[in-house]
Write a protein that holds these residues in place. Structure first.
Motif, mmCIF file in Angstrom:
data_model
loop_
_atom_site.group_PDB
_atom_site.id
_atom_site.type_symbol
_atom_site.label_atom_id
_atom_site.label_comp_id
_atom_site.label_asym_id
_atom_site.label_seq_id
_atom_site.Cartn_x
_atom_site.Cartn_y
_atom_site.Cartn_z
ATOM 1 N N TRP A 298 38.650 -13.094 61.580
ATOM 2 C CA TRP A 298 39.105 -13.195 59.956
ATOM 3 C C TRP A 298 37.724 -13.759 59.286
ATOM 4 N N VAL A 299 37.406 -13.573 57.995
ATOM 5 C CA VAL A 299 36.443 -13.934 57.116
ATOM 6 C C VAL A 299 36.948 -14.917 56.060
ATOM 7 N N ARG A 300 35.960 -15.697 55.986
ATOM 8 C CA ARG A 300 36.278 -16.829 55.002
ATOM 9 C C ARG A 300 34.919 -17.048 54.279
ATOM 10 N N GLY A 301 34.821 -16.998 52.778
ATOM 11 C CA GLY A 301 33.468 -17.107 52.155
ATOM 12 C C GLY A 301 32.558 -15.969 52.875
ATOM 13 N N ASP A 302 31.268 -16.581 53.252
ATOM 14 C CA ASP A 302 30.303 -15.744 53.762
ATOM 15 C C ASP A 302 30.307 -15.589 55.234
ATOM 16 N N LEU A 303 31.316 -15.991 56.157
ATOM 17 C CA LEU A 303 31.125 -16.360 57.391
ATOM 18 C C LEU A 303 32.369 -15.474 58.094
ATOM 19 N N HIS A 304 31.972 -14.805 59.129
ATOM 20 C CA HIS A 304 32.941 -14.298 59.677
ATOM 21 C C HIS A 304 33.312 -14.983 61.150
ATOM 22 N N TYR A 305 34.805 -15.198 61.454
ATOM 23 C CA TYR A 305 34.941 -15.998 62.462
ATOM 24 C C TYR A 305 35.918 -15.025 63.549
ATOM 25 N N VAL A 306 35.809 -15.517 65.029
ATOM 26 C CA VAL A 306 36.419 -15.113 66.188
ATOM 27 C C VAL A 306 36.720 -16.181 67.039
ATOM 28 N N LEU A 307 38.179 -16.148 66.991
ATOM 29 C CA LEU A 307 38.762 -17.168 67.893
ATOM 30 C C LEU A 307 39.303 -16.567 69.284
#
Length: 326
Positions: A298-307
């Protein structure tokens, strides 16, 4: 989506036997107390884990192992495993989607195809005193005598049973169970041959150019150039173990990625984050999707996340963790 989730779970399980052990240490002669503990009418599980940790990486061998995941859907893989001078290569033979893929492991460095990461010295390589241990009846695996020990994190109901070679101290089988005792996964060697005449194991070519660096969270934020987000919710027993930084992208997309690894003593949960501008085909902000590797993205704000999470955690738990990242 199911196939990709299977791939990431099988890849994770294939690593467990090596993550059971910290970096190799010089061989030490067995103390007299060890021999007494192993022969005087019972087996001290503390001694078994100590020998596994200290000596398990020193044996050179070639073996074949099979991994089966039982829940939520049953599937399996087969691997050829070679270990020489503390380095290990895992070659997938089955299923077709993984056949020919390799994992190379040396010390804390793990390379899967052209991707590199740093594995923490866990499970069982750190905070050993916080694990509850119980010796079980001896058994045989792949025709070899083994000691059997069960370990449980102090604050978790999950457990892992490990069959340890009685001569070489290599784990020959391991099973993961949930708090209700249901079998989640099993990896077992079907055959194994120990030999000191094996050729060295070269790193894969081409090896990644930018290898990850292990550091404190403040150091990682300074190097990456952004403030890392941290999950405010973690499943019971999980806590942060390792923070690493990896250089990603190129040209105008050149950036750094911060990864945080969490563990409950048995399983590993990893959160990756990087500037969204450096990620091609990133999802729209606020949308969650499953990647081709079975990870939650997912993306939140300026950051891309991977879990990335173990099979023992449900989709609801993953979403709860993801939504708590702030």
């Amino acid at each position: 989506m199911m196939r990709s989730r299977r791939a990431v779970v099988l890849r994770t399980l294939a690593l467990v036997s090596f993550l059971l052990l910290p970096p190799a240490t010089p061989a030490a002669s067995a103390p007299a107390g060890l021999l007494v503990a192993l022969t005087a009418g019972g087996v001290d599980p503390e001694v078994l884990i100590q020998r596994l940790v200290e000596l398990g990486r020193e044996a050179d061998f070639v073996g074949y192992e099979q991994t089966t995941v039982f829940r939520p859907v049953r599937y399996s893989s087969r691997q050829k495993v070679t270990q020489k001078d503390g380095a290990r290569r895992i070659l997938y033979l089955y299923p077709p989607g993984l056949k020919g893929k390799e994992i190379y492991i040396e010390g804390p460095l793990v390379i899967f195809d052209d991707q590199a990461t740093v594995a923490p010295g866990i499970p069982l390589g750190k905070d050993l005193r916080q694990l509850r241990k119980q010796a079980l009846p001896n058994d045989r695996v792949a025709g070899r005598p083994t000691y059997v020990v069960e370990v449980r994190p102090a604050r978790s109901g999950d457990s892992r049973r490990i069959w340890i070679d009685a001569e070489k101290w290599v784990p020959l089988r391991w099973e993961d169970r949930n708090r209700a005792g249901a079998l989640l996964s099993r990896t077992t060697y079907t055959s194994i041959e120990f030999s000191s005449d094996l050729p060295p194991i070269p790193p894969p070519a081409p090896a990644p150019k930018a290898l990850p660096q292990q550091m404190s969270l403040k150091e990682a934020e300074k190097l990456a150039g952004f403030r890392a987000s941290i999950p405010t919710y973690l499943p019971r027993g999980y806590r942060r173990q390792v923070v690493t930084v990896t250089t990603i992208g190129k040209g105008q997309r050149l950036a750094h990625s911060i990864s945080m690894r969490f563990s409950n003593g048995l399983d590993i949960l990893t959160l990756f984050q990087a500037p969204a501008r450096a990620i091609e085909d990133a999802p729209r902000p606020g949308q969650f999707r499953v990647s081709s590797f079975g990870q939650l993205v997912w993306v939140r704000g300026d950051l891309h996340y991977v879990l990335e999470a173990p099979a023992s955690l449900s989709r609801d738990e993953l979403m709860k963790i993801a939504r708590s990242v702030k």
